[in-house]
Design a protein around this motif. Structure first.
Motif, PDB file in Angstrom:
ATOM      1  N   PRO A 136       5.072  15.550   8.073  1.00 17.41           N
ATOM      2  CA  PRO A 136       4.772  14.373   8.371  1.00 17.41           C
ATOM      3  C   PRO A 136       4.473  14.465   9.952  1.00 17.41           C
ATOM      4  CG  PRO A 136       7.025  14.306   7.995  1.00 17.41           C
ATOM      5  CD  PRO A 136       6.520  15.456   7.531  1.00 17.41           C
ATOM      6  N   ASP A 142       6.072  12.152   1.184  1.00 16.38           N
ATOM      7  CA  ASP A 142       6.436  10.952   0.430  1.00 16.38           C
ATOM      8  C   ASP A 142       5.215  10.094   0.146  1.00 16.38           C
ATOM      9  OD1 ASP A 142       7.726   9.165  -0.800  1.00 16.38           O
ATOM     10  OD2 ASP A 142       8.553   7.830   0.693  1.00 16.38           O
ATOM     11  N   ARG A 143       4.057  10.851  -0.553  1.00 13.03           N
ATOM     12  CA  ARG A 143       2.671  10.187  -0.424  1.00 13.03           C
ATOM     13  C   ARG A 143       2.568   8.962  -1.336  1.00 13.03           C
ATOM     14  NH1 ARG A 143       2.799  15.280  -2.629  1.00 13.03           N
ATOM     15  NH2 ARG A 143       2.048  15.516  -4.831  1.00 13.03           N
ATOM     16  N   ILE A 202      -1.060  -0.545   9.853  1.00 16.11           N
ATOM     17  CA  ILE A 202      -1.829   0.679   9.336  1.00 16.11           C
ATOM     18  C   ILE A 202      -2.156   1.630  10.599  1.00 16.11           C
ATOM     19  CG2 ILE A 202      -4.001   1.494   8.137  1.00 16.11           C
ATOM     20  CD1 ILE A 202      -3.873  -1.144   6.749  1.00 16.11           C
ATOM     21  N   ARG A 222       0.710  -1.318  -0.146  1.00 12.40           N
ATOM     22  CA  ARG A 222      -0.014  -0.295  -0.138  1.00 12.40           C
ATOM     23  C   ARG A 222       0.907   1.315  -0.149  1.00 12.40           C
ATOM     24  NH1 ARG A 222      -4.976  -0.626   4.261  1.00 12.40           N
ATOM     25  NH2 ARG A 222      -5.670   1.009   2.560  1.00 12.40           N
ATOM     26  N   ARG A 223       0.423   2.309  -0.643  1.00 10.83           N
ATOM     27  CA  ARG A 223       1.072   3.703  -0.646  1.00 10.83           C
ATOM     28  C   ARG A 223       0.674   4.461   0.540  1.00 10.83           C
ATOM     29  NH1 ARG A 223       3.996   3.792  -5.285  1.00 10.83           N
ATOM     30  NH2 ARG A 223       3.451   2.773  -7.190  1.00 10.83           N
ATOM     31  N   LYS A 224       1.545   5.371   0.722  1.00 13.05           N
ATOM     32  CA  LYS A 224       1.262   6.061   2.032  1.00 13.05           C
ATOM     33  C   LYS A 224       0.184   7.014   1.803  1.00 13.05           C
ATOM     34  CE  LYS A 224       6.327   6.092   3.627  1.00 13.05           C
ATOM     35  NZ  LYS A 224       7.476   6.932   3.772  1.00 13.05           N
ATOM     36  N   TRP A 225      -0.173   7.515   0.567  1.00 15.20           N
ATOM     37  CA  TRP A 225      -1.243   8.167   0.545  1.00 15.20           C
ATOM     38  C   TRP A 225      -2.528   7.584   0.739  1.00 15.20           C
ATOM     39  CZ3 TRP A 225      -5.311   7.130  -2.829  1.00 15.20           C
ATOM     40  CH2 TRP A 225      -5.263   6.237  -3.602  1.00 15.20           C
ATOM     41  N   GLU A 263       4.569  -3.187   8.610  1.00 19.34           N
ATOM     42  CA  GLU A 263       4.247  -1.886   9.349  1.00 19.34           C
ATOM     43  C   GLU A 263       2.613  -1.862   9.540  1.00 19.34           C
ATOM     44  OE1 GLU A 263       4.574   2.837   8.850  1.00 19.34           O
ATOM     45  OE2 GLU A 263       5.948   1.604   8.098  1.00 19.34           O
ATOM     46  N   THR A 271       6.028   9.605  14.524  1.00 20.73           N
ATOM     47  CA  THR A 271       5.762   8.064  14.718  1.00 20.73           C
ATOM     48  C   THR A 271       5.402   7.944  16.257  1.00 20.73           C
ATOM     49  OG1 THR A 271       8.310   7.659  15.260  1.00 20.73           O
ATOM     50  CG2 THR A 271       7.402   7.594  12.831  1.00 20.73           C
ATOM     51  N   PHE A 310      -3.073   8.081   4.466  1.00 22.21           N
ATOM     52  CA  PHE A 310      -2.770   9.450   5.072  1.00 22.21           C
ATOM     53  C   PHE A 310      -3.611  10.046   5.928  1.00 22.21           C
ATOM     54  CE2 PHE A 310      -2.426  14.092   4.735  1.00 22.21           C
ATOM     55  CZ  PHE A 310      -1.064  14.306   4.762  1.00 22.21           C
ATOM     56  N   LEU A 325       4.483   1.596   1.759  1.00 29.69           N
ATOM     57  CA  LEU A 325       4.615   1.130   3.108  1.00 29.69           C
ATOM     58  C   LEU A 325       5.053  -0.229   3.309  1.00 29.69           C
ATOM     59  CD1 LEU A 325       0.870   2.212   4.626  1.00 29.69           C
ATOM     60  CD2 LEU A 325       3.236   3.125   5.159  1.00 29.69           C
TER      61      LEU A 325
END
Length: 366
Positions: free
Chosen positions: A118, A321-322, A332, A34-37, A330, A121, A40, A326
């Motif tokens: 961002p 870095d949208r 979600i 999956r992409r970070k966007w 990691e 974390t 988001f 991932l």
């Protein structure tokens, strides 16, 4: 009489899902990168696989684009043929160049990451929020709300963001509409459907300046067209009947030119002073405040240098870095409380209340 109805009995086992199949399905979905966007945390919408970013409340952007396209379309259809015949062929050329520049500047302002920071974390947030007292025992205490640093021999306070779990860098503010901390936050502009910040302010400034020229140009050409046509037909009413689209252009330009010119002049002053709308409205460096806060530490004391630093510097990279992938291991991130739909009577955090009201007021400045 009631008719007989036949019911087909369904085996409940056919509707059940075995644990092994559920685990296989979950495993397949978890293995999909999956992409970070896609996860988001802010209130943004992404298009073209994360290449385009917009605010969630972007419904005014089509209205802005529609007014520009309709006005210019009427100008090219009703005014340009007459003006080319009686004046010069360069009128539609100038109008076309200004129209293209306005649309490109608008789309780049709307689709560009304004400088979103961002969020911290969980490990970084825990490290900031964990305090050690003088006795040496590790205890939890709320983190300080401000931190002071020196910029050009002047004290600047950094505020702690309880949503992003980090201290905001200088000139950074949290937009309550997009739920993001934005570098060099200027304001949230509903007309472009995005925040205006460090990475898209130059596009926003070029948009309002070029729109000022385009609106003034069309307004002057329409008045010239109606004047020449009324002189030829010796009747203003007949001239309006022969070119009804010109009247629509005249009304749109008349009611919009004053606000556009005023906005352009205001942002020209901000660029020359190296200020932001947020700083100007809050009076961050006003001489009416305390003496230690009376000067702007970011100004170069030169109009040319301030303009070059604001508009001509290198484009900083996007920090979120949208479109990055991932890691599969990691987890979600869960949605924050600000992302959930809360009832209107639920009060927000006291630390956010005053700042959110100020940020919401900035959305009406453009």
């Amino acid at each position: 009489m009631m008719k007989n109805c036949e019911y087909q009995q369904i085996d409940p086992r056919a509707l059940s899902v075995s644990p092994s199949s559920a685990q296989n399905h979950a495993g397949k979905s978890a293995q999909r990168p999956r992409r970070k966007w896609e996860v988001f945390p802010g209130r943004n919408r992404f298009f073209c696989d994360g290449r385009i970013i917009l605010a969630r409340q972007s419904g005014v952007l089509p209205l802005t684009l529609g007014l520009i396209v309709v006005t210019c379309g009427l100008f090219f259809a009703f005014d340009c043929p007459f003006l080319v015949e009686h004046l010069t062929v360069f009128i539609p050329v100038i109008g076309g160049v200004l129209f293209v520049f306005v649309v490109i500047s608008l789309l780049r302002t709307s689709f560009t990451d304004p400088g979103i920071l961002p969020r911290a974390t969980p490990d970084e947030a825990a490290d900031i929020e964990k305090q050690i007292d003088t006795s040496g025992s590790s205890t939890y205490r709320p983190p300080p709300r401000t931190k002071e640093i020196l910029i050009n021999q002047q004290v600047v306070k950094l505020k702690y963001c309880f949503t992003c779990k980090t201290f905001r860098p200088p000139r950074t503010s949290h937009c309550s509409l997009c739920d993001n901390c934005v570098e060099r936050f200027d304001h949230h502009c509903p007309w472009v459907g995005n925040c205006v910040g460090k990475r898209n302010y130059r596009f926003f400034y070029s948009f309002i300046i070029s729109l000022s020229f385009l609106t003034s140009f069309i307004f002057g050409c329409v008045i010239t067209h109606i004047t020449l046509r009324s002189q030829a037909s010796k009747s203003l009413v007949q001239a309006i009947q022969e070119s009804p689209g010109s009247v629509v252009e005249l009304v749109i330009c008349f009611f919009s030119i004053w606000s556009i010119l005023g906005l352009s002049g205001f942002h020209t002053y901000l660029v020359a002073s190296n200020l932001t709308t947020n700083e100007d409205i809050k009076g961050s460096w006003s001489s009416k405040r305390a003496a230690e806060e009376s000067g702007n530490p970011y100004s170069y004391n030169s109009i040319i240098t301030n303009c070059c630093a604001t508009l001509c510097g290198p484009m900083p990279p996007s920090l979120i870095d949208r479109r990055g992938l991932l890691p599969l291991d990691e987890p979600i991130p869960a949605p924050s409380a600000s992302e959930m739909e809360l009832p209107p009577f639920v009060a927000k955090n006291d630390a956010h209340m005053e700042e959110n009201c100020q940020d919401f007021a900035l959305s009406c400045t453009a």
